[in-house]
Design a protein around this motif. Structure first.
Motif, short mmCIF file in Angstrom:
data_model
loop_
_atom_site.label_atom_id
_atom_site.label_comp_id
_atom_site.label_asym_id
_atom_site.label_seq_id
_atom_site.Cartn_x
_atom_site.Cartn_y
_atom_site.Cartn_z
N PHE A 225 -98.33 -70.15 -58.18
CA PHE A 225 -98.81 -71.25 -57.33
C PHE A 225 -98.63 -71.00 -55.84
N GLY A 226 -97.74 -70.10 -55.48
CA GLY A 226 -97.45 -69.84 -54.08
C GLY A 226 -96.15 -69.07 -53.97
N VAL A 227 -95.65 -68.92 -52.74
CA VAL A 227 -94.38 -68.21 -52.54
C VAL A 227 -93.27 -69.25 -52.47
N VAL A 228 -92.33 -69.20 -53.40
CA VAL A 228 -91.18 -70.10 -53.34
C VAL A 228 -90.23 -69.56 -52.28
N ASP B 110 -91.62 -59.46 -49.85
CA ASP B 110 -90.26 -59.43 -50.41
C ASP B 110 -89.42 -60.51 -49.73
N VAL B 111 -89.03 -61.52 -50.52
CA VAL B 111 -88.27 -62.65 -49.95
C VAL B 111 -86.76 -62.40 -49.98
N SER B 112 -86.34 -61.20 -50.40
CA SER B 112 -84.90 -61.02 -50.61
C SER B 112 -84.03 -61.20 -49.36
N GLY C 227 -87.91 -71.26 -66.29
CA GLY C 227 -87.04 -72.10 -67.11
C GLY C 227 -85.59 -71.71 -66.92
N ALA C 228 -85.29 -70.42 -67.15
CA ALA C 228 -84.00 -69.83 -66.85
C ALA C 228 -82.89 -70.31 -67.79
N PHE C 229 -82.55 -69.46 -68.75
CA PHE C 229 -81.41 -69.77 -69.62
C PHE C 229 -80.37 -68.68 -69.50
N MET D 82 -83.48 -65.19 -57.76
CA MET D 82 -83.77 -66.60 -58.02
C MET D 82 -85.27 -66.88 -57.87
N GLY D 83 -85.95 -66.14 -56.99
CA GLY D 83 -87.37 -66.37 -56.75
C GLY D 83 -88.19 -66.31 -58.02
N GLY D 84 -88.00 -65.28 -58.83
CA GLY D 84 -88.77 -65.12 -60.05
C GLY D 84 -88.13 -65.77 -61.26
N GLU E 15 -81.87 -70.37 -51.32
CA GLU E 15 -83.12 -69.70 -50.93
C GLU E 15 -83.52 -68.68 -52.00
N ALA E 16 -84.83 -68.42 -52.05
CA ALA E 16 -85.41 -67.70 -53.19
C ALA E 16 -85.04 -66.22 -53.24
N GLY E 17 -84.48 -65.68 -52.14
CA GLY E 17 -84.11 -64.27 -52.16
C GLY E 17 -82.70 -64.02 -52.66
N THR F 87 -92.02 -60.55 -54.41
CA THR F 87 -90.87 -60.10 -55.18
C THR F 87 -89.60 -60.70 -54.61
N SER F 88 -88.64 -60.90 -55.52
CA SER F 88 -87.32 -61.37 -55.11
C SER F 88 -86.29 -60.36 -55.61
N GLY F 89 -85.91 -60.44 -56.89
CA GLY F 89 -84.88 -59.54 -57.41
C GLY F 89 -85.41 -58.29 -58.09
C1 LIG Z 1 -81.78 -57.21 -67.38
C2 LIG Z 1 -82.49 -58.52 -67.40
C3 LIG Z 1 -81.84 -59.65 -67.88
C4 LIG Z 1 -82.49 -60.88 -67.90
N1 LIG Z 1 -81.82 -61.96 -68.38
C5 LIG Z 1 -82.41 -63.18 -68.35
C6 LIG Z 1 -81.71 -64.34 -68.78
O1 LIG Z 1 -80.57 -64.27 -69.21
N2 LIG Z 1 -82.35 -65.54 -68.72
C7 LIG Z 1 -83.62 -65.66 -68.24
O2 LIG Z 1 -84.12 -66.79 -68.16
N3 LIG Z 1 -84.32 -64.57 -67.84
C8 LIG Z 1 -83.74 -63.35 -67.88
N4 LIG Z 1 -84.43 -62.25 -67.44
C9 LIG Z 1 -85.82 -62.42 -66.98
C10 LIG Z 1 -85.88 -62.81 -65.50
O3 LIG Z 1 -85.44 -64.12 -65.32
C11 LIG Z 1 -87.35 -62.72 -65.05
O4 LIG Z 1 -87.81 -61.40 -65.24
C12 LIG Z 1 -87.53 -63.13 -63.60
O5 LIG Z 1 -88.90 -63.39 -63.38
C13 LIG Z 1 -87.06 -62.07 -62.63
O6 LIG Z 1 -87.15 -62.53 -61.32
P1 LIG Z 1 -86.96 -61.50 -60.10
O7 LIG Z 1 -87.17 -62.25 -58.85
O8 LIG Z 1 -85.71 -60.74 -60.29
O9 LIG Z 1 -88.14 -60.46 -60.40
P2 LIG Z 1 -89.40 -59.94 -59.56
O10 LIG Z 1 -89.82 -58.72 -60.30
O11 LIG Z 1 -89.11 -59.82 -58.13
O12 LIG Z 1 -90.45 -61.09 -59.80
C14 LIG Z 1 -90.80 -61.51 -61.10
C15 LIG Z 1 -91.98 -62.47 -61.04
O13 LIG Z 1 -91.65 -63.56 -60.19
C16 LIG Z 1 -92.54 -63.62 -59.08
N5 LIG Z 1 -91.75 -64.01 -57.91
C17 LIG Z 1 -90.62 -63.43 -57.44
N6 LIG Z 1 -90.18 -64.09 -56.35
C18 LIG Z 1 -91.04 -65.10 -56.14
C19 LIG Z 1 -91.12 -66.12 -55.17
N7 LIG Z 1 -90.22 -66.23 -54.19
N8 LIG Z 1 -92.15 -66.99 -55.23
C20 LIG Z 1 -93.08 -66.89 -56.20
N9 LIG Z 1 -93.06 -65.93 -57.15
C21 LIG Z 1 -92.04 -65.05 -57.12
C22 LIG Z 1 -93.12 -62.23 -58.98
O14 LIG Z 1 -94.35 -62.23 -58.27
C23 LIG Z 1 -93.25 -61.85 -60.43
O15 LIG Z 1 -94.38 -62.45 -61.01
C24 LIG Z 1 -83.83 -60.99 -67.43
C25 LIG Z 1 -84.49 -59.86 -66.96
C26 LIG Z 1 -83.84 -58.63 -66.94
C27 LIG Z 1 -84.57 -57.42 -66.45
#
Ligand SMILES: Cc1cc2nc3c(=O)[nH]c(=O)nc-3n(C[C@H](O)[C@H](O)[C@H](O)COP(=O)(O)OP(=O)(O)OC[C@H]3O[C@@H](n4cnc5c(N)ncnc54)[C@H](O)[C@@H]3O)c2cc1C
Length: 510
Positions: A204-207, A90-92, A146-148, A139-141, A109-111, A70-72
């Motif tokens: 694929f692994g832990v970023v 948790d990489v935060s 793709g991220a828009f 940033m990790g997830g 960094e991914a956290g 998990t990251s965010g």
């Molecule tokens: C309120 C809200 C708004 C959003 N808006 C957008 C947006 O504008 N654009 C967009 O593109 N997306 C958006 N998203 C989606 C968001 O980008 C994805 O849900 C993203 O995967 C969240 O990453 P996280 O690290 O916060 O989540 P987490 O719940 O921590 O992780 C999500 C996934 O990523 C994996 N992961 C986390 N960290 C790593 C790591 N270091 N290495 C490998 N795998 C990892 C986890 O195992 C899980 O599968 C939004 C989501 C929410 C809830």
């Protein structure tokens, strides 16, 4: 690689292990955005360096325990908050953001969260990445999906700027192997980089770290490696009262909006600097809201007036028009507080996404009217949202990155949110029936065709892999990855042969 330092300056190799009796355990479990899911791992590892990630991964593999990273915490499905997950890494704590002179790139960094990244890029160098809309996302997830975000129409996707990624992978013998993969054609690990440009997180692994540099940028000045941040931001909002809207005017509004997006979503459109969100809430909420962000500075007011005039052709003009100008950073760190603000304790949500190449057809608009005005269900949080897309996103070839959807003009989502677990069944029933009826002509799901560009993996929806909801005969991975899936499967087989990194929608090895 970053070497962790303890407060006395020595190197710490052992990652912190947190068990359920530790107050920090709940803090990690509870940071999940979507309260619909809950995790109960045996322990959590808080990691501060690549070496600590390696140690944490090797321990879990040796112990035979299912792990998730998990990251965010902003996953929309239960990929981390899965009762079968026994270890959460948790990489935060890994949050450094710096100019890497050697790689001529900005390292993140991914956290780090999206908000922390926006702030560091802006404060240090006056630059920006077109990251997602919510500052708390990790940033990790986020990045591998793709991220828009708000700036996608003028800058594309965040992965269009990804130069390199460091991933801790697991070999066939269970040993952790850190790999840095770049977009350089000569890099033997290039496919692993490619898989992180839209292949989805947790595969694929832990970023541990990303490096960003705009295509074609070079040199040792970090202010020139990424796009310059907007001079200013103008936000706007206006709304229609549902009581003034009937079936005919609803059709007119959605036609007006969809046609505007069809006309104004090319990269060279003067409206590429305008991002909009049409929030068609359920009638019981009372309002239909149009809001957005312009980076056109002095021209922003004119842009907004023209948009609102086009949207309200043949309709009453929307009321409550608000316009505000601010710096990019002020906006990015707290965008639209009335939209993203959460009640104490958070919410449970279900998001069912589709990328559209064309506006909804009239049959689909009729379906939307029916579900948004249904009064037999109490679903106050139900909404149909249309975020404008396209522009610069669609200038990149479909196979240049793993983000295959490069023809869409709208990201549409049927969403709902609720507070009380007793409301879950009604909310899920409503949102599932709505989405299925919208895509009734293609087996209940957004199959890629001339009108649709599939779905977006950062908004995962496990229903797409469930034959009860997907009767199209088109597998879930085609909806998300289109022709790129076999390539992702090869990357999976090469870099995660033991399938250590898996979830309900993870890549299956070739
Ligand atoms: C309120 C809200 C708004 C959003 N808006 C957008 C947006 O504008 N654009 C967009 O593109 N997306 C958006 N998203 C989606 C968001 O980008 C994805 O849900 C993203 O995967 C969240 O990453 P996280 O690290 O916060 O989540 P987490 O719940 O921590 O992780 C999500 C996934 O990523 C994996 N992961 C986390 N960290 C790593 C790591 N270091 N290495 C490998 N795998 C990892 C986890 O195992 C899980 O599968 C939004 C989501 C929410 C809830």
């Amino acid at each position: 690689m970053s070497i962790p330092q303890t407060t006395d300056g020595t190197t710490q190799l052992e990652p912190l292990k947190i068990t359920p009796d530790d107050p920090r355990y709940l803090a990690v479990i509870d940071k999940r955005f979507n309260k619909r899911f809950a995790a109960s791992p045996d322990y959590i590892r808080l990691v501060s360096s690549t070496e600590q990630v390696m140690a944490a991964v090797e321990d879990a593999v040796r112990e035979g325990l299912r792990l998730a990273v998990t990251s965010g915490g902003h996953c929309l499905e239960g990929f981390v908050s899965d009762p079968e997950v026994r270890v959460i890494i948790d990489v935060s704590p890994m949050k450094r953001i710096y100019h890497d002179v050697e790689r001529s790139a900005v390292a993140v960094e991914a956290g780090a969260t999206v908000g922390e990244t926006f702030k560091a890029l802006f404060d240090n160098w006056g630059v920006v990445l077109p990251l997602g809309e919510y500052p708390g996302i990790g940033m990790g997830g986020h990045v591998p999906g793709g991220a828009f975000g708000f700036l996608c129409r003028q800058l594309g996707l965040a992965v269009d700027y990804l130069y390199a990624v460091e991933v801790v992978t697991v070999g066939p013998d269970g040993r952790a192997i850190p790999v840095i993969a770049t977009r350089e054609i000569s890099d033997p690990h290039r496919e692993l980089w490619w898989a992180h440009t839209g292949g989805g997180a947790g595969n694929f692994g832990v970023v541990t770290c990303y490096w960003f540099r705009a295509p074609g940028a070079f040199g040792d000045d970090p202010a020139k490696l990424l796009p310059r941040a907007p001079e200013s931001i103008t936000t706007f909002k206006a709304e229609w009262e549902w009581r003034d809207i009937d079936a005919a005017s609803f059709l007119q509004l959605l036609r007006n909006h969809g046609s505007w997006c069809e006309r104004n979503s090319s990269a060279d459109s003067s409206y590429a600097s305008l991002w909009t969100l049409l929030e068609v809430h359920r009638r019981q909420f009372g309002k239909i809201i149009i809001r957005g962000v312009s980076t056109a500075d002095a021209d922003a007011g004119r842009q907004v007036d023209e948009l609102l005039a086009a949207l309200s052709e043949g309709l009453p003009a929307p009321g409550g028009r608000e316009l505000a100008r601010m710096s990019w950073l002020e906006f990015a760190l707290d965008p639209f507080p009335d939209l993203f603000g959460m009640p104490p304790g958070g919410v449970s949500v279900k998001v069912k996404d589709a990328l559209l190449k064309k506006r909804l057809n009239d049959r689909q608009v009729g379906v939307a009217y029916e579900h948004l005005t249904r009064s037999d269900l109490d679903v106050m949080g139900g909404m149909l949202g249309f975020a404008s897309y396209g522009g610069w996103v669609n200038t990149v070839a479909a196979d240049a990155t793993a983000s295959a959807q490069r023809e869409a003009i709208l990201d549409m989502a049927c969403t709902t949110g609720w507070l009380d677990p007793r409301e879950e069944a009604a909310n899920l029933a409503w949102v599932r029936a709505f989405h299925a009826d919208l895509f009734a002509d293609s087996g209940g799901v957004p199959v890629p065709d001339e009108a649709c560009d599939g779905a977006f993996i950062n908004h995962p929806d496990t229903d797409l892999a469930d034959p009860a909801f997907n009767t199209s005969g088109v597998p879930w991975h085609t909806l998300y990855y289109q022709a790129g899936y076999p390539r992702l499967q090869l990357v999976k087989a090469r870099w995660d042969p033991r399938d250590v990194f898996r979830h309900a929608l993870s890549i299956r090895a070739a």
